[in-house]
Design a protein around this motif. Structure first.
Motif, mmCIF file in Angstrom:
data_model
loop_
_atom_site.group_PDB
_atom_site.id
_atom_site.type_symbol
_atom_site.label_atom_id
_atom_site.label_comp_id
_atom_site.label_asym_id
_atom_site.label_seq_id
_atom_site.Cartn_x
_atom_site.Cartn_y
_atom_site.Cartn_z
ATOM 1 N N VAL A 107 0.874 -1.211 -0.019
ATOM 2 C CA VAL A 107 -0.075 0.082 0.034
ATOM 3 C C VAL A 107 0.915 1.103 0.113
ATOM 4 O O VAL A 107 1.833 1.566 0.936
ATOM 5 C CB VAL A 107 -1.045 -0.040 1.117
ATOM 6 N N SER A 108 0.656 2.017 -0.976
ATOM 7 C CA SER A 108 1.858 3.287 -1.215
ATOM 8 C C SER A 108 1.177 4.687 -0.750
ATOM 9 O O SER A 108 0.085 4.808 -0.989
ATOM 10 C CB SER A 108 2.203 3.290 -2.670
ATOM 11 N N SER A 109 1.862 5.342 -0.435
ATOM 12 C CA SER A 109 1.843 6.657 -0.281
ATOM 13 C C SER A 109 3.042 7.550 -0.869
ATOM 14 O O SER A 109 4.134 6.906 -1.021
ATOM 15 C CB SER A 109 1.692 7.262 1.310
ATOM 16 N N TYR A 110 2.782 8.930 -1.233
ATOM 17 C CA TYR A 110 3.821 9.321 -1.764
ATOM 18 C C TYR A 110 4.106 10.930 -1.079
ATOM 19 O O TYR A 110 3.069 11.797 -1.030
ATOM 20 C CB TYR A 110 3.636 10.006 -3.125
ATOM 21 N N LEU A 111 5.273 11.128 -0.718
ATOM 22 C CA LEU A 111 5.730 12.511 -0.293
ATOM 23 C C LEU A 111 6.406 13.332 -1.214
ATOM 24 O O LEU A 111 7.302 12.776 -1.439
ATOM 25 C CB LEU A 111 6.432 12.326 1.202
ATOM 26 N N ILE A 112 5.908 14.338 -1.531
ATOM 27 C CA ILE A 112 6.389 15.197 -2.517
ATOM 28 C C ILE A 112 7.039 16.392 -2.015
ATOM 29 O O ILE A 112 6.337 17.415 -1.184
ATOM 30 C CB ILE A 112 5.358 15.788 -3.515
ATOM 31 N N GLU A 113 8.103 16.582 -1.827
ATOM 32 C CA GLU A 113 9.008 17.926 -1.666
ATOM 33 C C GLU A 113 8.816 18.890 -2.925
ATOM 34 O O GLU A 113 9.924 18.501 -3.808
ATOM 35 C CB GLU A 113 10.479 17.542 -1.030
ATOM 36 N N HIS A 114 8.151 19.750 -2.633
ATOM 37 C CA HIS A 114 7.952 20.742 -4.043
ATOM 38 C C HIS A 114 8.223 22.120 -3.753
ATOM 39 O O HIS A 114 8.244 22.490 -2.344
ATOM 40 C CB HIS A 114 6.473 20.685 -4.277
ATOM 41 N N PRO A 115 8.897 22.978 -4.271
ATOM 42 C CA PRO A 115 9.406 24.181 -4.127
ATOM 43 C C PRO A 115 8.025 25.000 -3.371
ATOM 44 O O PRO A 115 8.533 26.002 -2.692
ATOM 45 C CB PRO A 115 9.706 24.736 -5.428
ATOM 46 N N ASN A 116 6.825 24.790 -4.007
ATOM 47 C CA ASN A 116 5.610 25.536 -3.273
ATOM 48 C C ASN A 116 5.106 24.750 -1.944
ATOM 49 O O ASN A 116 4.039 25.321 -1.374
ATOM 50 C CB ASN A 116 4.540 25.615 -4.460
ATOM 51 N N GLY A 117 5.760 23.733 -1.460
ATOM 52 C CA GLY A 117 5.156 23.053 -0.256
ATOM 53 C C GLY A 117 5.357 21.784 -0.235
ATOM 54 O O GLY A 117 5.712 21.090 -1.169
ATOM 55 N N LEU A 118 5.103 21.280 0.900
ATOM 56 C CA LEU A 118 5.109 19.651 1.229
ATOM 57 C C LEU A 118 3.822 19.071 1.033
ATOM 58 O O LEU A 118 2.847 19.437 1.551
ATOM 59 C CB LEU A 118 5.816 19.552 2.798
ATOM 60 N N VAL A 119 4.037 18.052 0.189
ATOM 61 C CA VAL A 119 2.462 17.388 -0.274
ATOM 62 C C VAL A 119 2.652 16.059 -0.135
ATOM 63 O O VAL A 119 3.703 15.489 -0.483
ATOM 64 C CB VAL A 119 2.272 17.707 -2.014
#
Length: 273
Positions: free
Chosen positions: A47-59
């Protein structure tokens, strides 16, 4: 724009009948329930989740299982344990995964749920301190009325907000939601498995893209052979959605396409320059 990092996390395991991920391989339309089927048809999937480090915020996208399943699957899932058997190894919960990466729930600027099925929303209370928690309007509406596919207690006391899909050139039905308004993080309407299912298209400044296909299909073989999931609310829409994923995945700018439950996918980090 600075680089975008996508952390592919496993936030649980689920044991299901093979008919659930791959409806097209079984002649029995109820095979996905596992009822009256031998255990030899059972498979275990991540079961997957995804953490995205984006210049506009943490998603954060999706939450996996709540830590309660370690004590009692029945307490968390009730009758759904007949279809989904949940497992959460030590260190795998979304809260623990965030801590390993140096974050706490309140650091999350946007938590976006691809849909509200239990394996995607169970861990929601663990990260309810995220600044904004979003799900599509059609998915939220479906979850208010369908008590078979959804478990509303998973978002009780959580401030869930909804977003609307808008007309666009993306997806099988030309509807999407652009989180930051710059095309770098778009949620694409891919119904069929659920009423308001959203895939995620992440694009770096160089034009390279990663497609997070959620549950349009359960593995790469679903994309390759257009296998729809066992659980759907509309089989025709599910087929159109997985066909769009297949086509999008073949585009040269798409460097990775990930389904949520593919056992061949290991946790890793993707960097888009």
């Amino acid at each position: 724009m600075s680089a975008i990092k996508i952390h592919v996390l496993h936030t649980g395991l689920v044991k299901v009948d093979t008919g659930l991920p791959f409806h097209d391989l079984s002649r029995n339309p109820l095979a996905f329930t596992g009822l009256f089927r031998s255990h030899i048809h059972q498979i275990t999937l991540p079961v997957s989740s995804y953490l995205i480090e984006h210049p506009n915020g943490l998603v954060l996208i999706d939450t996996g299982w709540h830590e309660r399943v370690r004590q009692s699957q029945w307490q968390e899932l009730g009758l759904q344990t007949q279809i989904n058997k949940a497992y959460l190894p030590a260190g795998w919960s979304v809260r623990e995964q965030l801590a390993r990466l140096g974050y706490q729930p309140s650091d999350i600027d946007y938590l976006v749920l691809s849909h509200l099925h239990s394996d995607h929303a169970s861990g929601l209370p663990l990260v309810k301190d995220a600044q904004h928690i979003l799900v599509s309007q059609p998915e939220w509406q479906a979850a208010q009325h369908d008590k078979l596919r959804y478990i509303p207690k998973m978002w009780q006391g959580v401030n869930v907000q909804t977003y609307d899909f808008s007309a666009s050139k993306l997806g099988p039905f030309h509807q999407s939601f652009d989180l930051f308004g710059d095309g770098s993080l778009q949620f694409i309407y891919v119904p069929g498995h659920s009423r308001g299912l959203a895939a995620t298209l992440v694009q770096g400044a160089s034009g390279q893209q990663v497609l997070l296909a959620s549950d349009t299909g359960y593995a790469q073989t679903s994309i390759d052979h257009l296998y729809t999931p066992g659980i759907v609310i509309n089989r025709a829409q599910a087929l159109q959605s997985i066909a769009w994923v297949q086509q999008a995945a073949s585009e040269p700018q798409v460097i990775e396409t990930l389904t949520n439950h593919d056992p061949a996918i290991r946790p890793h980090t993707i960097t888009l320059a």
